[in-house]
Design an enzyme around this catalytic site. Structure first.
Site, PDB file in Angstrom:
ATOM      1  N   GLN A 109       0.832  -1.204   0.000  1.00 17.80           N
ATOM      2  CA  GLN A 109       0.000   0.000   0.000  1.00 17.80           C
ATOM      3  C   GLN A 109       0.866   1.253   0.000  1.00 17.80           C
ATOM      4  O   GLN A 109       0.353   2.349  -0.145  1.00 17.80           O
ATOM      5  CB  GLN A 109      -0.837   0.058   1.282  1.00 17.80           C
ATOM      6  N   ASN A 110       2.156   1.075   0.222  1.00 21.54           N
ATOM      7  CA  ASN A 110       3.024   2.234   0.422  1.00 21.54           C
ATOM      8  C   ASN A 110       3.307   2.966  -0.893  1.00 21.54           C
ATOM      9  O   ASN A 110       3.513   2.335  -1.924  1.00 21.54           O
ATOM     10  CB  ASN A 110       4.338   1.799   1.062  1.00 21.54           C
ATOM     11  N   VAL A 111       3.326   4.283  -0.812  1.00 24.81           N
ATOM     12  CA  VAL A 111       3.597   5.097  -2.005  1.00 24.81           C
ATOM     13  C   VAL A 111       5.016   5.666  -1.969  1.00 24.81           C
ATOM     14  O   VAL A 111       5.382   6.479  -2.812  1.00 24.81           O
ATOM     15  CB  VAL A 111       2.574   6.261  -2.139  1.00 24.81           C
ATOM     16  N   HIS A 127      -1.242   1.398  -4.449  1.00 27.13           N
ATOM     17  CA  HIS A 127      -1.635   2.810  -4.343  1.00 27.13           C
ATOM     18  C   HIS A 127      -0.727   3.715  -5.159  1.00 27.13           C
ATOM     19  O   HIS A 127      -0.808   4.939  -5.043  1.00 27.13           O
ATOM     20  CB  HIS A 127      -1.634   3.262  -2.877  1.00 27.13           C
ATOM     21  N   CYS A 135       1.373  12.623 -16.966  1.00 27.06           N
ATOM     22  CA  CYS A 135       0.584  13.714 -17.545  1.00 27.06           C
ATOM     23  C   CYS A 135      -0.860  13.252 -17.713  1.00 27.06           C
ATOM     24  O   CYS A 135      -1.113  12.177 -18.254  1.00 27.06           O
ATOM     25  CB  CYS A 135       1.164  14.127 -18.899  1.00 27.06           C
ATOM     26  N   CYS A 138      -1.570  13.630 -21.970  1.00 28.65           N
ATOM     27  CA  CYS A 138      -0.946  12.769 -22.983  1.00 28.65           C
ATOM     28  C   CYS A 138      -0.431  11.455 -22.398  1.00 28.65           C
ATOM     29  O   CYS A 138      -0.025  10.564 -23.145  1.00 28.65           O
ATOM     30  CB  CYS A 138       0.181  13.500 -23.704  1.00 28.65           C
ATOM     31  N   GLY A 197       3.200  -4.965   8.800  1.00 25.19           N
ATOM     32  CA  GLY A 197       3.119  -3.517   9.035  1.00 25.19           C
ATOM     33  C   GLY A 197       1.916  -2.843   8.421  1.00 25.19           C
ATOM     34  O   GLY A 197       2.006  -1.715   7.954  1.00 25.19           O
ATOM     35  N   THR A 198       0.790  -3.525   8.437  1.00 20.70           N
ATOM     36  CA  THR A 198      -0.417  -2.861   7.943  1.00 20.70           C
ATOM     37  C   THR A 198      -1.561  -3.048   8.922  1.00 20.70           C
ATOM     38  O   THR A 198      -1.679  -4.101   9.558  1.00 20.70           O
ATOM     39  CB  THR A 198      -0.845  -3.362   6.540  1.00 20.70           C
ATOM     40  N   PRO A 224       2.861  -4.378  15.349  1.00 25.25           N
ATOM     41  CA  PRO A 224       2.863  -4.166  16.802  1.00 25.25           C
ATOM     42  C   PRO A 224       1.456  -4.162  17.402  1.00 25.25           C
ATOM     43  O   PRO A 224       1.245  -4.685  18.491  1.00 25.25           O
ATOM     44  CB  PRO A 224       3.523  -2.784  16.960  1.00 25.25           C
TER      45      PRO A 224
HETATM   46 ZN   LIG Z   1       1.456  15.706 -21.642  1.00 24.11          ZN
END
Ligand SMILES: [Zn+2]
Length: 256
Positions: A109-111, A127, A135, A138, A197-198, A224
């Site tokens: 899930q980490n970004v 995620h 973009c 495009c 860790g989730t 934990p």
């Molecule tokens: Zn573009």
């Protein structure tokens, strides 16, 4: 079972497993000094943002489409919070487990991009990744190490369209490709499912663990605190990810 006995039992399962599904969340990056925020917005807890709206609204797909400067304000804050942080021993341990078992998968899930940074094979960043920009006009993408020097909101150098991070904002759908890869993995069979860790609040995070438990596939939770899957898993290690995985690797290396 004491924690030591549980670590022994989990190490034995890992040693035998050829295909492990490892599901990871913010707790994994806690050892890198990142906050264990809920989703992308928990940095703010219940407080309103400076724009006087809940973070879920500021970081929604709709806001990005209509007032991108608002969404970008908070994305920039989140990115600044991650800047300078490095992957930790848990990321390296997981990359090794997957490298040694090619049928395995990491579903995160980490970004923060840490799993990718350490070269984790067969990785699904469900995620997205804060460092991957795309973009909206495009579709051209590029990776950036951080947001320093970006004009906010950034414009596409090719077409002038709005550029955004390739992350799942509130109210947006999960990437179909990532969900399909997870489904294929489960359909092909897994020997072990580890939740690391989730807080397991999202159904697509808790679901595979519960499914595996119901199929009789061994399940392990490393976290934990108690979560919705704590009572369902076969083994529970109430500790940080780096510590637990370090103990497990030590046992694998010792061959005991
Ligand atoms: Zn573009």
């Amino acid at each position: 079972m004491s924690d030591t006995e549980t670590l022994d039992a989990v190490a034995a399962l890992v040693r035998q497993a050829r295909r492990i599904l490892i599901i990871t969340g913010a707790g994994l990056s806690a050892d890198s000094g990142l906050p264990t925020y809920r989703g992308i917005g928990g940095l703010y807890d219940d407080k309103l943002t400076d724009h006087g709206m809940p973070i879920e609204k500021a970081l929604s797909g709709q806001m990005m489409a209509n007032r991108p400067e608002v969404s970008w304000t908070y994305l920039t804050q989140i990115e600044a919070n991650c800047r300078g942080a490095q992957p930790n021993a848990a990321h390296h341990a997981i990359a090794r487990l997957v490298a040694e078992r090619p049928g395995s998968m990491v579903f995160t899930q980490n970004v923060d991009g840490f799993h990718r940074e350490v070269g984790t094979a067969n990785l699904v960043e469900i995620h997205g990744n804060l460092h991957q920009l795309v973009c909206t006009e495009c579709g051209r993408g590029r990776m950036v190490p951080d947001y320093a020097g970006l004009q906010i909101p950034p414009a596409c150098p090719t077409c002038g369209g709005l550029v955004r991070p390739d992350v799942v904002l509130f109210g947006e759908d999960l990437p179909r490709d990532g969900i399909l890869r997870l489904e294929h993995m489960l359909a092909d069979g897994v020997d072990l499912v580890m939740s690391v860790g989730t807080s397991s609040l999202f159904p697509y995070i808790a679901g595979p663990v519960v499914w595996a438990a119901e199929q009789g596939v061994p399940t392990v939770e490393i976290n934990p605190g108690q979560t919705p899957v704590s009572a369902r898993v076969r083994h529970r290690l109430p500790m940080g990810a780096a510590h637990a995985l370090g103990e497990i690797l030590q046992r694998l290396d010792a061959g005991s």
